[in-house]
Design an enzyme around this catalytic site. Structure first.
Site, PDB file in Angstrom:
ATOM      1  N   SER A  46      35.388  32.903  36.939  1.00  0.00           N
ATOM      2  CA  SER A  46      34.411  33.115  35.559  1.00  0.00           C
ATOM      3  C   SER A  46      35.419  31.844  34.643  1.00  0.00           C
ATOM      4  O   SER A  46      35.214  32.349  33.630  1.00  0.00           O
ATOM      5  CB  SER A  46      36.560  34.138  35.341  1.00  0.00           C
ATOM      6  OG  SER A  46      37.571  34.041  36.227  1.00  0.00           O
ATOM      7  N   LYS A 112      37.147  33.206  48.474  1.00  0.00           N
ATOM      8  CA  LYS A 112      37.163  34.232  48.146  1.00  0.00           C
ATOM      9  C   LYS A 112      35.572  34.622  47.851  1.00  0.00           C
ATOM     10  O   LYS A 112      34.982  33.737  47.078  1.00  0.00           O
ATOM     11  CB  LYS A 112      37.884  34.991  46.392  1.00  0.00           C
ATOM     12  CG  LYS A 112      38.042  36.412  46.540  1.00  0.00           C
ATOM     13  CD  LYS A 112      38.616  36.387  45.376  1.00  0.00           C
ATOM     14  CE  LYS A 112      38.533  36.211  44.165  1.00  0.00           C
ATOM     15  NZ  LYS A 112      37.289  36.835  43.437  1.00  0.00           N
ATOM     16  N   GLU A 114      32.777  38.246  47.141  1.00  0.00           N
ATOM     17  CA  GLU A 114      32.484  39.200  46.371  1.00  0.00           C
ATOM     18  C   GLU A 114      31.645  40.185  48.136  1.00  0.00           C
ATOM     19  O   GLU A 114      30.341  39.541  47.976  1.00  0.00           O
ATOM     20  CB  GLU A 114      32.007  39.327  45.412  1.00  0.00           C
ATOM     21  CG  GLU A 114      32.996  38.757  44.455  1.00  0.00           C
ATOM     22  CD  GLU A 114      31.827  38.735  42.343  1.00  0.00           C
ATOM     23  OE1 GLU A 114      31.430  39.735  42.536  1.00  0.00           O
ATOM     24  OE2 GLU A 114      33.207  37.660  42.351  1.00  0.00           O
ATOM     25  N   GLU A 181      38.631  45.525  42.292  1.00  0.00           N
ATOM     26  CA  GLU A 181      38.483  44.951  40.768  1.00  0.00           C
ATOM     27  C   GLU A 181      38.548  45.810  40.055  1.00  0.00           C
ATOM     28  O   GLU A 181      37.585  46.663  40.371  1.00  0.00           O
ATOM     29  CB  GLU A 181      37.854  44.310  40.195  1.00  0.00           C
ATOM     30  CG  GLU A 181      37.087  43.461  38.968  1.00  0.00           C
ATOM     31  CD  GLU A 181      36.652  42.710  38.454  1.00  0.00           C
ATOM     32  OE1 GLU A 181      36.679  41.084  39.835  1.00  0.00           O
ATOM     33  OE2 GLU A 181      36.697  42.436  37.519  1.00  0.00           O
TER      34      GLU A 181
HETATM   35  O1  KIV Z   1      37.176  35.157  38.919  1.00  0.00           O
HETATM   36  C1  KIV Z   1      38.070  35.773  38.648  1.00  0.00           C
HETATM   37  O2  KIV Z   1      39.001  35.194  38.131  1.00  0.00           O
HETATM   38  C2  KIV Z   1      38.423  36.836  39.755  1.00  0.00           C
HETATM   39  C3  KIV Z   1      39.342  37.948  39.295  1.00  0.00           C
HETATM   40  C4  KIV Z   1      38.820  38.839  38.157  1.00  0.00           C
HETATM   41  C5  KIV Z   1      39.825  38.251  40.198  1.00  0.00           C
HETATM   42  O3  KIV Z   1      37.600  36.863  40.542  1.00  0.00           O
END
Ligand code: KIV
Length: 263
Positions: A46, A112, A114, A181
């Site tokens: 983000s 993390k 996706e 999300e």
């Molecule tokens: O990139 C991010 O901030 C995220 C959150 C919205 C979980 O993946």
């Protein structure tokens, strides 16, 4: 603050102790958040929007994540630090291994990624090297064009079942945490109950084990349309320190998110 690790988070899940997480991208905010008791920080891609001013997370690079991970880790040595692997940086096993090692060496405890079924072999490989992997399903901003925009996912039965199936497959492949999300609260309840690992929600109602917010949303400094699932904790609390403490408290007590923040 005592160091937080994956066993701490798993214990909280087992004991049904809810917990709060937040994004951060720099030393000063990471230190302030950690000093207020935030146990988990995400260096999210983000940052492409909140820090770099792009209109999506797609331009973010591995180098960007490394840079911000190092800064956040310096500010918050004891938090459990998750960092995103950015767009198309984990499609092939060797590429995923190489980029993960850069990010872990920058200070992250967990990476993390996706996606669903397509990631199973990548998760298995990373896990076989004792890398902690967090999944991220529902609305996946790295696939924004494929999803035709930032929309709630899993609204009909077929899509909801697909998300449940993905969650179970990812857990079976070895993820140790899952982010959901922008999905209906009822759906995240089912997933949180079915999975034995901690589940963190954003725009996913208040049945998840944890909540995460983008720091700019929580502090009310995101200009433009107010997102239903966020809350400006700064406006009522006088200081950033108090806003963070209130956020942690409201998540722990199940006050935030409420029905108005949920789908
Ligand atoms: O990139 C991010 O901030 C995220 C959150 C919205 C979980 O993946």
């Amino acid at each position: 603050m005592e160091s937080i690790n994956i066993s701490t988070l798993q214990n909280w899940k087992n004991k049904k102790n809810k917990f709060a997480a937040i994004t951060a991208y720099d030393f000063s905010f990471a230190k302030l958040f950690s000093n207020q008791g935030i146990p988990i920080i995400l260096v999210g891609d983000s940052l492409g929007m909140t820090f770099q001013g792009h209109d999506s997370t797609i331009p973010v690079t591995v180098q960007n994540i490394e840079y911000h991970t190092k800064a956040v880790r310096k500010g918050a040595p004891n938090v459990f630090l998750i960092s995103d692997l950015p767009f198309m940086s984990y499609c092939q096993i060797n590429q995923a291994l190489k980029n993960t090692s850069k990010i872990i060496q920058s200070g992250a405890n967990m990476i993390k990624i996706e996606g669903g079924k397509n990631l199973i072999h990548i998760i298995r490989e990373l896990s076989s090297h004792s890398i902690l992997v967090c999944g991220h399903i529902g609305l996946t901003p790295q696939h924004i064009d494929y999803l035709s925009g930032y929309k709630i996912q899993g609204r009909n039965e077929k899509d909801a079942n697909k998300i449940i199936e993905e969650a179970l497959l990812l857990e079976d492949a070895g993820i140790k945490m899952l982010v959901l999300e922008c999905i209906p609260a009822k759906l995240s309840k089912i997933i949180t109950e079915k999975l034995s690992i901690p589940v963190i929600g954003i725009g996913a109602g208040n049945y998840t084990d944890g909540q995460i917010l983008v720091m700019q949303d929580l502090l009310g400094i995101t200009e433009g349309k107010k997102l239903k699932f966020t809350k400006n904790f700064l406006s009522q609390n006088g200081s950033i320190q108090n806003a963070i403490k209130t956020y942690i408290y409201e998540v722990k007590k199940g006050i935030f998110p409420n029905e108005k923040n949920s789908f």
